[in-house]
Design a protein around this motif. Structure first.
Motif, mmCIF file in Angstrom:
data_model
loop_
_atom_site.group_PDB
_atom_site.id
_atom_site.type_symbol
_atom_site.label_atom_id
_atom_site.label_comp_id
_atom_site.label_asym_id
_atom_site.label_seq_id
_atom_site.Cartn_x
_atom_site.Cartn_y
_atom_site.Cartn_z
ATOM 1 N N LEU A 58 0.827 -1.201 0.000
ATOM 2 C CA LEU A 58 0.000 0.000 0.000
ATOM 3 C C LEU A 58 0.863 1.254 0.000
ATOM 4 C CD1 LEU A 58 -2.646 1.555 0.176
ATOM 5 C CD2 LEU A 58 -2.600 1.182 2.655
ATOM 6 N N LEU A 59 1.868 1.307 0.853
ATOM 7 C CA LEU A 59 2.735 2.482 0.908
ATOM 8 C C LEU A 59 3.447 2.698 -0.414
ATOM 9 C CD1 LEU A 59 4.215 2.168 4.498
ATOM 10 C CD2 LEU A 59 2.570 3.849 3.671
ATOM 11 N N GLY A 60 3.910 1.620 -1.031
ATOM 12 C CA GLY A 60 4.557 1.733 -2.334
ATOM 13 C C GLY A 60 3.612 2.273 -3.393
ATOM 14 N N LEU A 61 2.359 1.847 -3.360
ATOM 15 C CA LEU A 61 1.355 2.344 -4.303
ATOM 16 C C LEU A 61 1.051 3.825 -4.048
ATOM 17 C CD1 LEU A 61 -1.225 -0.594 -4.291
ATOM 18 C CD2 LEU A 61 0.417 -0.037 -6.097
ATOM 19 N N LEU A 62 0.833 4.177 -2.796
ATOM 20 C CA LEU A 62 0.464 5.544 -2.453
ATOM 21 C C LEU A 62 1.548 6.546 -2.832
ATOM 22 C CD1 LEU A 62 -1.242 5.030 1.028
ATOM 23 C CD2 LEU A 62 -2.343 5.278 -1.213
ATOM 24 N N ALA A 63 2.795 6.116 -2.812
ATOM 25 C CA ALA A 63 3.906 6.994 -3.146
ATOM 26 C C ALA A 63 4.273 6.956 -4.620
ATOM 27 C CB ALA A 63 5.123 6.616 -2.307
ATOM 28 N N MET A 74 -4.326 9.857 -6.752
ATOM 29 C CA MET A 74 -3.872 11.229 -6.989
ATOM 30 C C MET A 74 -2.994 11.663 -5.812
ATOM 31 S SD MET A 74 -6.513 12.671 -9.499
ATOM 32 C CE MET A 74 -6.027 14.273 -9.300
ATOM 33 N N LEU A 75 -1.878 12.294 -6.134
ATOM 34 C CA LEU A 75 -0.963 12.824 -5.133
ATOM 35 C C LEU A 75 -0.729 14.286 -5.465
ATOM 36 C CD1 LEU A 75 0.882 12.157 -2.696
ATOM 37 C CD2 LEU A 75 2.675 11.567 -4.337
ATOM 38 N N PHE A 76 -1.008 15.166 -4.513
ATOM 39 C CA PHE A 76 -0.880 16.614 -4.711
ATOM 40 C C PHE A 76 -1.647 17.066 -5.953
ATOM 41 C CE2 PHE A 76 3.109 15.293 -2.578
ATOM 42 C CZ PHE A 76 2.875 15.895 -1.360
ATOM 43 N N GLY A 77 -2.825 16.471 -6.165
ATOM 44 C CA GLY A 77 -3.698 16.873 -7.263
ATOM 45 C C GLY A 77 -3.334 16.320 -8.626
ATOM 46 N N LEU A 91 7.443 14.760 -8.565
ATOM 47 C CA LEU A 91 6.273 15.123 -7.767
ATOM 48 C C LEU A 91 6.541 14.892 -6.278
ATOM 49 C CD1 LEU A 91 3.294 16.028 -7.736
ATOM 50 C CD2 LEU A 91 2.673 13.621 -8.003
ATOM 51 N N ARG A 92 7.239 13.800 -5.946
ATOM 52 C CA ARG A 92 7.545 13.482 -4.545
ATOM 53 C C ARG A 92 8.656 14.348 -3.978
ATOM 54 N NH1 ARG A 92 7.401 8.083 -6.639
ATOM 55 N NH2 ARG A 92 9.663 8.154 -6.795
ATOM 56 N N ALA A 93 9.574 14.786 -4.831
ATOM 57 C CA ALA A 93 10.804 15.455 -4.389
ATOM 58 C C ALA A 93 10.517 16.600 -3.432
ATOM 59 C CB ALA A 93 11.583 15.966 -5.593
#
Length: 157
Positions: A58-63, A74-77, A91-93
């Motif tokens: 799950l964590l790998g998917l969410l990130a 969606m992460l940060f829109g 996007l993660r940086a």
């Protein structure tokens, strides 16, 4: 957080119908099915479950480190499905950090080089000074040139 406040704020993480399947020999295994999750700014979330329940998956998917078999994420829109690996990394940086179970250190790189590697994806200058500073803050200022095998488990983490 109250439901009314949650509706007024945009989720930084939004998952709907998230699922992950993997093939194991002749069988298809459902690791996650139909997960819905929203995480809002300032909110803390714990993921609990027994061993093998799919927490790390799950964590790998969410990130965006792994791709879901089903669902919207969606992460940060931004839709993670619309981004390639480099786009997801950008996007993660500077906004998403990880402490992996096995630390993900490259065995041929020193402690400092391992810290500098993800910094190369971030804008800015003087990554060397930043890496040295952070290693110093966690008590590894004297071990910058040590390889992972020369560090204890706690030091690696």
């Amino acid at each position: 957080m109250s439901d009314s406040h949650a509706r007024e704020t945009t989720a930084i993480l939004h998952a709907r119908g998230l699922g992950k399947q993997v093939d194991s020999g002749e069988r298809r295994l459902d690791i996650l099915t139909g997960l819905d999750l929203d995480v809002f700014p300032g909110e803390s979330v714990a993921i609990l479950g027994s061993s093998g329940a799919g927490k790390s998956t799950l964590l790998g998917l969410l990130a965006g480190l792994d791709a879901p078999t089903h669902g919207e994420l969606m992460l940060f829109g931004k839709s993670l499905a619309s981004l390639d690996e480099d786009g997801r990394a950008q996007l993660r940086a500077g906004r998403v950090g990880f402490v992996f179970q096995n630390f993900q250190l490259l065995p041929t790189l020193t402690a400092l080089e391992n810290v500098l590697l993800p910094l190369e994806l971030t804008p800015g200058k003087d990554h060397q000074a930043r890496g040295r500073d952070w290693l110093g803050r966690v008590g590894l200022g004297e071990r910058l040139d040590h390889l992972p095998k020369q560090l204890s488990g706690g030091e690696q983490q």
